[in-house]
Design an enzyme around this catalytic site. Structure first.
Site, short mmCIF file in Angstrom:
data_model
loop_
_atom_site.label_atom_id
_atom_site.label_comp_id
_atom_site.label_asym_id
_atom_site.label_seq_id
_atom_site.Cartn_x
_atom_site.Cartn_y
_atom_site.Cartn_z
N ASN A 37 0.85 -1.19 0.00
CA ASN A 37 0.00 0.00 0.00
C ASN A 37 0.89 1.24 0.00
O ASN A 37 1.63 1.50 0.95
CB ASN A 37 -0.91 0.00 1.23
N SER A 113 2.87 14.45 -14.82
CA SER A 113 1.64 14.75 -15.57
C SER A 113 1.81 16.12 -16.24
O SER A 113 2.63 16.93 -15.80
CB SER A 113 0.46 14.81 -14.60
N TYR A 126 -3.14 17.95 -7.17
CA TYR A 126 -2.43 17.13 -8.17
C TYR A 126 -1.24 17.89 -8.74
O TYR A 126 -0.15 17.33 -8.89
CB TYR A 126 -3.44 16.77 -9.27
N LYS A 130 2.57 16.57 -8.50
CA LYS A 130 3.29 16.20 -9.73
C LYS A 130 4.45 17.15 -10.02
O LYS A 130 5.47 16.72 -10.57
CB LYS A 130 2.32 16.11 -10.91
#
Ligand SMILES: NC(=O)c1ccc[n+]([C@@H]2O[C@H](COP(=O)([O-])OP(=O)(O)OC[C@H]3O[C@@H](n4cnc5c(N)ncnc54)[C@H](OP(=O)(O)O)[C@@H]3O)[C@@H](O)[C@H]2O)c1
Length: 220
Positions: A37, A113, A126, A130
């Site tokens: 995990n 990304s 995000y 990133k």
């Protein structure tokens, strides 16, 4: 035979990476979330301890994208995003590079990304995570280059996976593709081919780069 440790291999881009590496003769370790995990430091430590010989290749593909506007951001949400998207990558690079140094060989591919450099409303968590991956990639590349360990990141645009359909309505996806120079989403296999090049012996000199694979998104 070279061994690759791949995160996020259960579906989406990671599944395509897994299939491609298997078809090209790699031994692929692609633990499920139950086995490792990524939001749990000790789970990562336990799983990696079960690979005493280390790996030649590490692909940090797993990622999560929780949408939130600036006013919705909390420390807890940042922590959750950072743990899977960044801290797990750091921990796995620390572990894998110890073995790679001994072998004077290693290839590491991180997942970034387009939203590391560009953004849009509700992508703050995000984009933060990133963008940090890009920094991690450059810094790790500099430290590890003397050991013939090359570290790069791929920064996809819009890929035909559950992440894209979960965060965009069909109408939004139509608008996205209408505005993309390539006029379509990427298929996971197309991203996997770039990962494969970066992770293979074919790549002998490129390191520290974040490669945008986005159908021209970043050009307009
Ligand atoms: N899709 C896109 O358009 C796009 C664009 C730019 C960048 N990316 C990046 O590309 C990478 C792959 O994206 P994708 O679209 O293939 O994602 P996806 O289809 O949503 O799959 C995410 C993968 O990450 C795994 N994962 C998430 N949290 C985890 C955890 N705590 N522990 C272990 N595994 C965990 C998932 O495992 P489970 O199956 O157990 O949930 C799954 O294998 C990500 O880093 C993403 O940020 C994607």
């Amino acid at each position: 035979m070279k061994t690759v440790l791949l995160t996020g291999g259960s579906r989406g881009i990671g599944k395509a990476v897994k299939d491609l590496f298997l078809s090209r003769g790699f031994n692929v370790l692609a633990p499920s979330r139950e086995e490792m995990n990524l939001s749990d430091h000790s789970s990562i430590a336990r799983y990696t301890a079960s690979i005493p010989q280390g790996v030649e290749v590490l692909v940090n593909c797993a990622g999560i994208n929780e949408l939130a506007g600036l006013e919705e951001v909390t420390d807890e949400k940042i922590q959750k995003m950072i743990s899977v998207n960044l801290l797990a990558q750091v921990q796995l690079i620390q572990w894998a590079s110890k073995f790679m140094k001994k072998k004077s060989y290693g290839r590491i591919v991180n997942f970034s990304s387009i939203w590391s450099e560009f953004s849009k409303p509700r992508r703050v968590l995000y984009s933060v995570a990133k963008a940090a991956v890009n920094g991690l990639t450059t810094a790790a590349a500099v430290e590890l280059a003397p050991h013939n360990i090359l570290v790069n990141a791929v920064a996809p645009g819009f890929v035909n996976t559950e992440m894209t359909s979960a965060n965009n309505t069909p109408e939004q996806i139509r608008q996205i593709t209408d505005n993309l120079p390539m006029r379509r989403l990427a298929e996971p296999k197309e991203i996997a081919e770039l990962v494969y090049f970066l992770a293979s012996e074919q790549n002998s000199f490129m390191t520290g780069q974040t490669l945008f694979i986005d159908g021209g998104f970043s050009c307009i």
